[in-house]
Write a protein that holds these residues in place. Sequence first.
Motif, PDB file in Angstrom:
ATOM      1  N   LEU A 174      19.818  19.172  15.679  1.00  0.00           N
ATOM      2  CA  LEU A 174      18.498  19.122  16.124  1.00  0.00           C
ATOM      3  C   LEU A 174      17.869  18.095  15.300  1.00  0.00           C
ATOM      4  CD1 LEU A 174      19.262  22.580  15.795  1.00  0.00           C
ATOM      5  CD2 LEU A 174      17.425  22.442  17.479  1.00  0.00           C
ATOM      6  N   ALA A 175      16.813  17.643  15.897  1.00  0.00           N
ATOM      7  CA  ALA A 175      15.729  16.670  15.168  1.00  0.00           C
ATOM      8  C   ALA A 175      14.597  17.685  14.763  1.00  0.00           C
ATOM      9  CB  ALA A 175      15.315  15.542  16.181  1.00  0.00           C
ATOM     10  N   ASN A 176      13.709  17.380  14.223  1.00  0.00           N
ATOM     11  CA  ASN A 176      12.496  18.210  14.094  1.00  0.00           C
ATOM     12  C   ASN A 176      11.299  17.405  14.938  1.00  0.00           C
ATOM     13  OD1 ASN A 176      11.659  15.990  12.659  1.00  0.00           O
ATOM     14  ND2 ASN A 176      11.512  16.812  10.509  1.00  0.00           N
ATOM     15  N   THR A 177      10.184  17.867  14.725  1.00  0.00           N
ATOM     16  CA  THR A 177       9.025  17.634  15.892  1.00  0.00           C
ATOM     17  C   THR A 177       8.508  16.091  15.482  1.00  0.00           C
ATOM     18  OG1 THR A 177       7.087  18.301  14.403  1.00  0.00           O
ATOM     19  CG2 THR A 177       8.121  19.873  15.916  1.00  0.00           C
ATOM     20  N   VAL A 178       8.985  15.355  14.389  1.00  0.00           N
ATOM     21  CA  VAL A 178       8.547  14.070  14.064  1.00  0.00           C
ATOM     22  C   VAL A 178       9.800  13.123  14.190  1.00  0.00           C
ATOM     23  CG1 VAL A 178       6.410  14.580  12.836  1.00  0.00           C
ATOM     24  CG2 VAL A 178       8.767  14.376  11.635  1.00  0.00           C
ATOM     25  N   THR A 203      11.902  18.983   3.579  1.00  0.00           N
ATOM     26  CA  THR A 203      10.733  18.903   4.258  1.00  0.00           C
ATOM     27  C   THR A 203      11.058  18.808   5.712  1.00  0.00           C
ATOM     28  OG1 THR A 203      10.674  16.482   3.673  1.00  0.00           O
ATOM     29  CG2 THR A 203       9.412  18.056   2.409  1.00  0.00           C
ATOM     30  N   SER A 204      12.121  18.403   6.006  1.00  0.00           N
ATOM     31  CA  SER A 204      12.567  18.259   7.454  1.00  0.00           C
ATOM     32  C   SER A 204      12.536  19.672   8.093  1.00  0.00           C
ATOM     33  CB  SER A 204      13.832  17.651   7.717  1.00  0.00           C
ATOM     34  OG  SER A 204      15.056  18.527   7.352  1.00  0.00           O
ATOM     35  N   GLY A 205      12.399  20.683   7.522  1.00  0.00           N
ATOM     36  CA  GLY A 205      12.461  21.930   8.138  1.00  0.00           C
ATOM     37  C   GLY A 205      13.826  22.553   7.962  1.00  0.00           C
TER      38      GLY A 205
END
Length: 292
Positions: A174-178, A203-205
């Motif tokens: 998965l990517a994150n929102t950014v 910080t990527s989540g």
Amino acid sequence: MSAIDPTGVVIWADGRLHGPTDALVSGVDHGLTVGDGVFETCGVVQGAAFALTRHLRRLAISARGLGLVPPDDGAVRTAVDEVLAFAPTAGRVRITFTAGPGPLGSNRDDDGDRPGTLVVLAGPATRADVGRVVRVPWVRNERSAVAGLKTTSYAENVVALAYAHRRGADEALLANTVGELCEGTGANVFVERGGELLTPHLTSGCLAGITRELLLEWGAAEGLPVREAEPGELRYDVLDDVAAGRAHLATTGSIRNVTPVVALDERAVPVGELCQAARDLFARRQALDVDP
């Protein structure tokens, strides 16, 4: 319990052992009704829950992140010992702690002294030597209230992993929102490129995985060029480089350990030398100390 259940699963709850079909929790347990709980999964090495101290530390962090008082370490360790004594060939231990009985809505009772529910189980595990992954159309929210916590609210992981399985893969990335590379549904990810192994910044989540943590520590100690990437350094489109053979992947987790990736989006990709070296280093160090 007088015999191992055919499923190989042994459960501890309320101070004693149970089989997998025993009734264990209330129908209004907040972990069941709204996913208000946390958990840890440990691999079993030499009959012991691997890295249990680190896992219990993270369990406490996740519990506090949800506003729960963590369970007593001694009680959890006793439960782990009991299930492993009854299931000596188990491959994994799972520790689940919930808020306990509560309202049917998302709010909790105001009674802060209400004990939570602790359930510990031992069961089988299958470990693969290599991994197959796919990209998915969903993202992690790195700004979520529970980002970085290991909670029992796992529905989005179930959906993403089912998507991966339908495409012959064992993990979804998965990517994150950014648009940064984040993690898998149950694994951290390492990218081999430019002579280094890089894993996304917290910080990527992504979850602060125990295997991830140990690989960073052990790799640094033994001269393996592995590090946490700078925030924003690993974009999700780095997977295009993996697909083209210009970079390589490995996933890490408590059952998979370090697993080099051999397929991305249903197409074969080459295994990187550093990914293989990381797998070998982890296996060697794991055998030396079951609670590093």
